[in-house]
Design a protein around this motif. Structure first.
Motif, PDB file in Angstrom:
ATOM      1  N   ALA A  22      21.771  76.081 -63.643  1.00 17.47           N
ATOM      2  CA  ALA A  22      20.559  76.229 -62.837  1.00 17.47           C
ATOM      3  C   ALA A  22      20.552  75.234 -61.679  1.00 17.47           C
ATOM      4  O   ALA A  22      20.156  75.575 -60.561  1.00 17.47           O
ATOM      5  CB  ALA A  22      19.318  76.047 -63.703  1.00 17.47           C
ATOM      6  N   ARG A  23      21.001  74.014 -61.935  1.00 16.68           N
ATOM      7  CA  ARG A  23      21.015  72.991 -60.884  1.00 16.68           C
ATOM      8  C   ARG A  23      22.075  73.296 -59.829  1.00 16.68           C
ATOM      9  O   ARG A  23      21.848  73.107 -58.643  1.00 16.68           O
ATOM     10  CB  ARG A  23      21.258  71.612 -61.505  1.00 16.68           C
ATOM     11  N   VAL A  24      23.228  73.779 -60.246  1.00 10.39           N
ATOM     12  CA  VAL A  24      24.295  74.130 -59.305  1.00 10.39           C
ATOM     13  C   VAL A  24      23.836  75.277 -58.402  1.00 10.39           C
ATOM     14  O   VAL A  24      24.148  75.296 -57.212  1.00 10.39           O
ATOM     15  CB  VAL A  24      25.597  74.484 -60.053  1.00 10.39           C
ATOM     16  N   ALA A  25      23.065  76.199 -58.944  1.00  6.46           N
ATOM     17  CA  ALA A  25      22.571  77.336 -58.152  1.00  6.46           C
ATOM     18  C   ALA A  25      21.694  76.878 -56.986  1.00  6.46           C
ATOM     19  O   ALA A  25      21.564  77.588 -55.992  1.00  6.46           O
ATOM     20  CB  ALA A  25      21.794  78.296 -59.048  1.00  6.46           C
ATOM     21  N   GLN A  26      21.120  75.689 -57.080  1.00  6.77           N
ATOM     22  CA  GLN A  26      20.258  75.154 -56.024  1.00  6.77           C
ATOM     23  C   GLN A  26      21.032  74.379 -54.959  1.00  6.77           C
ATOM     24  O   GLN A  26      20.471  74.032 -53.921  1.00  6.77           O
ATOM     25  CB  GLN A  26      19.202  74.228 -56.633  1.00  6.77           C
ATOM     26  N   LEU A  27      22.310  74.114 -55.211  1.00 10.95           N
ATOM     27  CA  LEU A  27      23.101  73.319 -54.274  1.00 10.95           C
ATOM     28  C   LEU A  27      23.654  74.176 -53.147  1.00 10.95           C
ATOM     29  O   LEU A  27      24.043  75.325 -53.366  1.00 10.95           O
ATOM     30  CB  LEU A  27      24.272  72.648 -55.005  1.00 10.95           C
ATOM     31  N   PRO A  28      23.750  73.607 -51.950  1.00  9.69           N
ATOM     32  CA  PRO A  28      24.391  74.338 -50.843  1.00  9.69           C
ATOM     33  C   PRO A  28      25.880  74.553 -51.131  1.00  9.69           C
ATOM     34  O   PRO A  28      26.516  73.724 -51.783  1.00  9.69           O
ATOM     35  CB  PRO A  28      24.211  73.414 -49.635  1.00  9.69           C
ATOM     36  N   ARG A  29      26.391  75.645 -50.642  1.00  5.73           N
ATOM     37  CA  ARG A  29      27.812  75.983 -50.775  1.00  5.73           C
ATOM     38  C   ARG A  29      28.515  75.744 -49.451  1.00  5.73           C
ATOM     39  O   ARG A  29      27.878  75.825 -48.416  1.00  5.73           O
ATOM     40  CB  ARG A  29      27.977  77.442 -51.206  1.00  5.73           C
ATOM     41  N   PRO A  30      29.778  75.480 -49.421  1.00  6.42           N
ATOM     42  CA  PRO A  30      30.702  75.478 -50.558  1.00  6.42           C
ATOM     43  C   PRO A  30      30.507  74.259 -51.461  1.00  6.42           C
ATOM     44  O   PRO A  30      30.211  73.159 -50.995  1.00  6.42           O
ATOM     45  CB  PRO A  30      32.087  75.465 -49.909  1.00  6.42           C
ATOM     46  N   LEU A  31      30.677  74.507 -52.766  1.00  6.37           N
ATOM     47  CA  LEU A  31      30.559  73.489 -53.790  1.00  6.37           C
ATOM     48  C   LEU A  31      31.941  72.928 -54.121  1.00  6.37           C
ATOM     49  O   LEU A  31      32.851  73.682 -54.458  1.00  6.37           O
ATOM     50  CB  LEU A  31      29.931  74.084 -55.054  1.00  6.37           C
ATOM     51  N   VAL A  32      32.071  71.621 -54.026  1.00  8.86           N
ATOM     52  CA  VAL A  32      33.299  70.927 -54.407  1.00  8.86           C
ATOM     53  C   VAL A  32      33.079  70.340 -55.793  1.00  8.86           C
ATOM     54  O   VAL A  32      32.009  69.799 -56.090  1.00  8.86           O
ATOM     55  CB  VAL A  32      33.639  69.803 -53.396  1.00  8.86           C
ATOM     56  N   PHE A  33      34.088  70.437 -56.635  1.00  6.89           N
ATOM     57  CA  PHE A  33      34.024  69.932 -58.013  1.00  6.89           C
ATOM     58  C   PHE A  33      35.146  68.932 -58.216  1.00  6.89           C
ATOM     59  O   PHE A  33      36.292  69.195 -57.843  1.00  6.89           O
ATOM     60  CB  PHE A  33      34.196  71.093 -58.998  1.00  6.89           C
ATOM     61  N   THR A  34      34.815  67.797 -58.806  1.00  7.89           N
ATOM     62  CA  THR A  34      35.843  66.876 -59.265  1.00  7.89           C
ATOM     63  C   THR A  34      35.394  66.282 -60.582  1.00  7.89           C
ATOM     64  O   THR A  34      34.228  66.415 -60.963  1.00  7.89           O
ATOM     65  CB  THR A  34      36.162  65.778 -58.229  1.00  7.89           C
ATOM     66  N   ASN A  35      36.315  65.662 -61.262  1.00  7.48           N
ATOM     67  CA  ASN A  35      35.981  65.089 -62.564  1.00  7.48           C
ATOM     68  C   ASN A  35      36.807  63.834 -62.815  1.00  7.48           C
ATOM     69  O   ASN A  35      37.816  63.605 -62.160  1.00  7.48           O
ATOM     70  CB  ASN A  35      36.221  66.106 -63.679  1.00  7.48           C
ATOM     71  N   GLY A  36      36.346  63.055 -63.780  1.00  9.82           N
ATOM     72  CA  GLY A  36      37.076  61.856 -64.172  1.00  9.82           C
ATOM     73  C   GLY A  36      36.207  60.945 -64.995  1.00  9.82           C
ATOM     74  O   GLY A  36      35.047  61.243 -65.288  1.00  9.82           O
ATOM     75  N   VAL A  37      36.765  59.798 -65.343  1.00  8.75           N
ATOM     76  CA  VAL A  37      36.044  58.796 -66.115  1.00  8.75           C
ATOM     77  C   VAL A  37      35.209  57.925 -65.175  1.00  8.75           C
ATOM     78  O   VAL A  37      34.057  57.628 -65.440  1.00  8.75           O
ATOM     79  CB  VAL A  37      37.019  57.935 -66.948  1.00  8.75           C
ATOM     80  N   PHE A  38      35.801  57.505 -64.065  1.00  4.92           N
ATOM     81  CA  PHE A  38      35.123  56.646 -63.092  1.00  4.92           C
ATOM     82  C   PHE A  38      34.450  55.472 -63.798  1.00  4.92           C
ATOM     83  O   PHE A  38      33.263  55.219 -63.636  1.00  4.92           O
ATOM     84  CB  PHE A  38      34.117  57.450 -62.248  1.00  4.92           C
ATOM     85  N   ASP A  39      35.250  54.739 -64.556  1.00  8.85           N
ATOM     86  CA  ASP A  39      34.735  53.681 -65.426  1.00  8.85           C
ATOM     87  C   ASP A  39      34.234  52.475 -64.638  1.00  8.85           C
ATOM     88  O   ASP A  39      33.061  52.131 -64.702  1.00  8.85           O
ATOM     89  CB  ASP A  39      35.820  53.268 -66.424  1.00  8.85           C
ATOM     90  N   VAL A  40      35.095  51.822 -63.920  1.00  7.27           N
ATOM     91  CA  VAL A  40      34.705  50.702 -63.076  1.00  7.27           C
ATOM     92  C   VAL A  40      34.919  51.172 -61.641  1.00  7.27           C
ATOM     93  O   VAL A  40      36.055  51.294 -61.180  1.00  7.27           O
ATOM     94  CB  VAL A  40      35.543  49.437 -63.380  1.00  7.27           C
ATOM     95  N   LEU A  41      33.831  51.488 -60.984  1.00 10.19           N
ATOM     96  CA  LEU A  41      33.912  52.062 -59.647  1.00 10.19           C
ATOM     97  C   LEU A  41      34.533  51.064 -58.673  1.00 10.19           C
ATOM     98  O   LEU A  41      34.155  49.894 -58.642  1.00 10.19           O
ATOM     99  CB  LEU A  41      32.510  52.455 -59.172  1.00 10.19           C
ATOM    100  N   HIS A  42      35.502  51.537 -57.899  1.00 12.44           N
ATOM    101  CA  HIS A  42      36.171  50.675 -56.920  1.00 12.44           C
ATOM    102  C   HIS A  42      36.369  51.448 -55.618  1.00 12.44           C
ATOM    103  O   HIS A  42      36.029  52.631 -55.516  1.00 12.44           O
ATOM    104  CB  HIS A  42      37.501  50.146 -57.470  1.00 12.44           C
ATOM    105  N   ARG A  43      36.904  50.754 -54.625  1.00  7.09           N
ATOM    106  CA  ARG A  43      37.070  51.334 -53.298  1.00  7.09           C
ATOM    107  C   ARG A  43      37.860  52.649 -53.319  1.00  7.09           C
ATOM    108  O   ARG A  43      37.531  53.587 -52.598  1.00  7.09           O
ATOM    109  CB  ARG A  43      37.762  50.315 -52.390  1.00  7.09           C
TER     110      ARG A  43
END
Length: 164
Positions: A22-43
């Motif tokens: 439902a939330r993705v349906a409200q986002l403007p397109r094109p939609l980019v998707f990425t994934n990961g842990v992103f544990d300690v955010l760095h540059r």
């Protein structure tokens, strides 16, 4: 004294798996998707996410849950930051439109459900070998790897901190 900004703007960018469609349906397109842990955010993370966001109108970041992250074999004490804290930090980034989690080892099921226009991974992935690429391409989406910023990694940062 100035008024402090409210936190709802940040927490509004965090979405549980049950509500993600439902939330993705409200986002403007094109939609980019990425994934990961992103544990300690760095540059390196910030640069990667900004580049990913520049490819489309919205960026959905799917985080490995703590259990999923532990199965990646990065060490028994990882992630250092729990999934709620990682999501909050990720939501604070201007490049991020929405943040969610996935419990599985890969976000394959989530990608099949959401159908992003563009799948982005870090430069260490061979996109041709990923099942996620086949799913995205099956409905006309694109999958690409973005180059890493040399010298930035959470594992190296954790090692440096522990060595003092």
């Amino acid at each position: 004294m100035t008024d402090l900004p409210s936190l709802p703007a940040l927490t509004d960018k965090i979405c549980g798996r049950a509500n993600v469609l439902a939330r993705v349906a409200q986002l403007p397109r094109p939609l980019v998707f990425t994934n990961g842990v992103f544990d300690v955010l760095h540059r390196g993370h910030v640069m990667y996410l900004a580049q990913a966001r520049a490819l489309g109108a919205s960026l959905l970041v799917a985080l490995n849950t703590d259990a999923s992250a532990r199965r990646l074999g990065k060490g028994p004490d990882r992630p250092l930051n729990n999934e709620a804290d990682r999501a909050f930090v990720m939501a604070a980034l201007a490049s991020t439109s929405l943040v969610t989690w996935f419990e599985e080892d890969t976000p394959l099921e989530l990608i099949a459900e959401i159908k992003p226009d563009i799948l982005v991974k870090g430069g260490d992935y061979d996109m041709r070998k990923l099942a996620e690429t086949r799913v995205v391409e099956s409905y006309g989406g694109r999958a690409l790897a973005l180059p890493f910023a040399d010298g930035y990694s959470t594992t190296a940062l954790v090692r440096k901190i522990r060595q003092g």
